[in-house]
Design a protein around this motif. Structure first.
Motif: not given
Length: 263
Positions: A17-20, A92-94, A102-103
């Motif tokens: 999530r930090d990356f996104l 995270e993808v799933k 929370g996606a």
């Protein structure tokens, strides 16, 4: 700082999530709105609309839990298979694929995909379509002879790579070896879609520094040629982001096809 002191994505992992949030969010102040979102989406959209990239199976190997560059792929492939090196990234993808609470919110990307398509389809329909097209999210391990053991994947009609060989390799030789292993997932005659950042040495996620292999256009052309690919298009674009979170200086996008072996 020497590469040995940088973390490696597939070994140490980063918080997905930090990356996104850093490189792919829809926030107005997000520095990588073009480099991280619009650039790959535009290039992939144009490639798919050409009609040259289609078939039963597309295998995508891209950095982190990104999916936005694939919005235009859903009409051209029966099955889209994502390969990821960490469990955290797969989870995270799933979350998004299964529409879980929370996606990550990809609505800014699906809206842009709808705008590029220029049709009356709503962005929600774009998201539903891509979720349905992503049939598998599979872990790969570079230590295994079969990267996805015990799962044996079908050879792909199209292989997509987004900022992955450079992020999981220690040096240029390792880059070549990893690219070769990934290219075996593509059937002879199949097509490659590739994008990445040139001349970079690091990127930051969550305050931690990660290693990336420095390579240039000439390196990429040689690697593709040596691995039996014929380049059909290659372009380099100057980076637009003003940020010290990473140091690549330009973006590269190319398409190629894997030559048939002659007996």
């Amino acid at each position: 700082m020497e590469p040995s002191s940088h973390k490696l994505y597939h070994v140490h992992g980063f918080h997905s999530r930090d990356f996104l949030d850093t490189y792919c969010s829809g926030k107005a102040e997000m520095a990588f709105a073009y480099d991280g979102i619009r650039y790959p989406m535009e290039k992939f959209h144009n490639a798919f609309c050409s009609g040259d990239f289609k078939g039963d199976v597309l295998i995508d190997i891209s950095i982190g839990p990104i999916i936005h560059h694939l919005f235009s792929a859903q009409k051209y492939f029966r099955d889209i298979i994502l390969l990821k090196p960490t469990e955290h990234c797969i989870i995270e993808v799933k979350k998004w694929v299964n529409s879980r609470t929370g996606a990550f919110d990809w609505s800014h990307a699906s809206t842009f995909a709808t705008e590029m398509a220029g049709n009356s389809e709503r962005c929600e329909e774009k998201e539903v379509g891509l979720r349905a097209a992503i049939t598998h999210v599979v872990k790969f391990d570079l230590n295994l002879e079969n990267l996805t053991d015990p799962i044996v994947l079908p050879q792909a009609d199209c292989l997509a790579m987004g900022c992955i060989p450079e992020f999981i390799s220690k040096d240029l030789d390792d880059f070549v070896n990893n690219f070769m292993r990934f290219s075996k997932l593509l059937k002879p005659g199949g097509h490659l879609l590739y994008y990445g950042g040139l001349n970079g040495t690091f990127y930051m996620v969550g305050g931690e520094r990660f290693h990336t292999v420095k390579y240039n256009e000439s390196n990429l052309r040689s690697i593709l040629s040596n691995e039996g690919f014929v380049i059909t298009h290659l372009e380099v674009s100057q980076r637009k982001a003003e940020s010290d979170l990473c140091d690549f200086d330009s973006l590269v996008f190319c398409t190629a096809y894997k030559q048939q072996k002659h007996i």
